[in-house]
Design a protein around this motif. Sequence first.
Motif, PDB file in Angstrom:
ATOM      1  N   UNK A  51       0.831  -1.198   0.000  1.00  0.00           N
ATOM      2  CA  UNK A  51       0.000   0.000   0.000  1.00  0.00           C
ATOM      3  C   UNK A  51       0.868   1.252   0.000  1.00  0.00           C
ATOM      4  N   UNK A  52       0.190   2.388   0.019  1.00  0.00           N
ATOM      5  CA  UNK A  52       0.858   3.678   0.046  1.00  0.00           C
ATOM      6  C   UNK A  52       1.768   3.843   1.269  1.00  0.00           C
ATOM      7  N   UNK A  53       1.370   3.274   2.400  1.00  0.00           N
ATOM      8  CA  UNK A  53       2.122   3.437   3.645  1.00  0.00           C
ATOM      9  C   UNK A  53       3.262   2.429   3.788  1.00  0.00           C
ATOM     10  N   UNK A  54       3.516   1.639   2.758  1.00  0.00           N
ATOM     11  CA  UNK A  54       4.596   0.656   2.834  1.00  0.00           C
ATOM     12  C   UNK A  54       5.942   1.369   2.963  1.00  0.00           C
ATOM     13  N   UNK A  55       6.884   0.674   3.536  1.00  0.00           N
ATOM     14  CA  UNK A  55       8.230   1.228   3.730  1.00  0.00           C
ATOM     15  C   UNK A  55       8.959   1.218   2.383  1.00  0.00           C
ATOM     16  N   UNK A  56       9.582   2.334   2.042  1.00  0.00           N
ATOM     17  CA  UNK A  56      10.316   2.438   0.790  1.00  0.00           C
ATOM     18  C   UNK A  56      11.627   1.670   0.828  1.00  0.00           C
ATOM     19  N   UNK A  57      12.147   1.363  -0.346  1.00  0.00           N
ATOM     20  CA  UNK A  57      13.380   0.578  -0.467  1.00  0.00           C
ATOM     21  C   UNK A  57      14.556   1.259   0.231  1.00  0.00           C
ATOM     22  N   UNK A  58      14.640   2.573   0.121  1.00  0.00           N
ATOM     23  CA  UNK A  58      15.753   3.307   0.744  1.00  0.00           C
ATOM     24  C   UNK A  58      15.691   3.219   2.263  1.00  0.00           C
ATOM     25  N   UNK A  59      14.488   3.379   2.818  1.00  0.00           N
ATOM     26  CA  UNK A  59      14.343   3.278   4.270  1.00  0.00           C
ATOM     27  C   UNK A  59      14.617   1.848   4.735  1.00  0.00           C
ATOM     28  N   UNK A  60      14.156   0.858   3.964  1.00  0.00           N
ATOM     29  CA  UNK A  60      14.423  -0.533   4.319  1.00  0.00           C
ATOM     30  C   UNK A  60      15.920  -0.802   4.386  1.00  0.00           C
ATOM     31  N   UNK A  61      16.656  -0.311   3.406  1.00  0.00           N
ATOM     32  CA  UNK A  61      18.105  -0.523   3.391  1.00  0.00           C
ATOM     33  C   UNK A  61      18.756   0.131   4.611  1.00  0.00           C
ATOM     34  N   UNK A  62      18.306   1.330   4.958  1.00  0.00           N
ATOM     35  CA  UNK A  62      18.846   2.019   6.127  1.00  0.00           C
ATOM     36  C   UNK A  62      18.536   1.294   7.424  1.00  0.00           C
ATOM     37  N   UNK A  63      17.322   0.782   7.544  1.00  0.00           N
ATOM     38  CA  UNK A  63      16.926   0.048   8.749  1.00  0.00           C
ATOM     39  C   UNK A  63      17.760  -1.223   8.868  1.00  0.00           C
ATOM     40  N   UNK A  64      17.916  -1.955   7.766  1.00  0.00           N
ATOM     41  CA  UNK A  64      18.713  -3.190   7.806  1.00  0.00           C
ATOM     42  C   UNK A  64      20.142  -2.908   8.274  1.00  0.00           C
ATOM     43  N   UNK A  65      20.761  -1.906   7.684  1.00  0.00           N
ATOM     44  CA  UNK A  65      22.153  -1.588   8.017  1.00  0.00           C
ATOM     45  C   UNK A  65      22.288  -1.155   9.478  1.00  0.00           C
ATOM     46  N   UNK A  66      21.379  -0.331   9.933  1.00  0.00           N
ATOM     47  CA  UNK A  66      21.486   0.181  11.298  1.00  0.00           C
ATOM     48  C   UNK A  66      21.114  -0.869  12.337  1.00  0.00           C
ATOM     49  N   UNK A  67      20.186  -1.760  12.000  1.00  0.00           N
ATOM     50  CA  UNK A  67      19.865  -2.847  12.929  1.00  0.00           C
ATOM     51  C   UNK A  67      21.035  -3.810  13.053  1.00  0.00           C
ATOM     52  N   UNK A  68      21.717  -4.055  11.947  1.00  0.00           N
ATOM     53  CA  UNK A  68      22.896  -4.920  11.985  1.00  0.00           C
ATOM     54  C   UNK A  68      23.944  -4.326  12.923  1.00  0.00           C
TER      55      UNK A  68
END
Length: 122
Positions: A86-103
């Motif tokens: 949907x419109x409120x889905x997380x964008x690819x750029x934010x997903x990449x940032x979340x993955x890197x920072x969670x790691x």
Amino acid sequence: MGVGARVAMAAPPLSLSHLSLALSGALSADASVRTPFEQALREWESSSGYMLALLSLYEAGVGRSERLLALLCLKAAVDRRWNERKEAAVGAEEKAGVRARLLAACDETESTLASQVGAVSL
């Protein structure tokens, strides 16, 4: 005027200072104080950058309770929005940032916080 007072109509724009204030307010034992801050957090959840902002506050070393709540809010947002189409889905750029920072957060030494970092399922 604080976030809590403004939430009755709508949450203010997402910012680190508003988010930090909302996390602190959402921890209040007084429901009349806590409820508007919880509402603001719910409204911001669909905002672009919300997950990264939560991670920024977690990394900034705000109070332990606020850091834990930031991780719990992150986990809830990931559970609800990560795979949405949907419109409120997380964008690819934010997903990449979340993955890197969670790691990077996997080296958390405080056991309760570490278990919540590990509980975020991407």
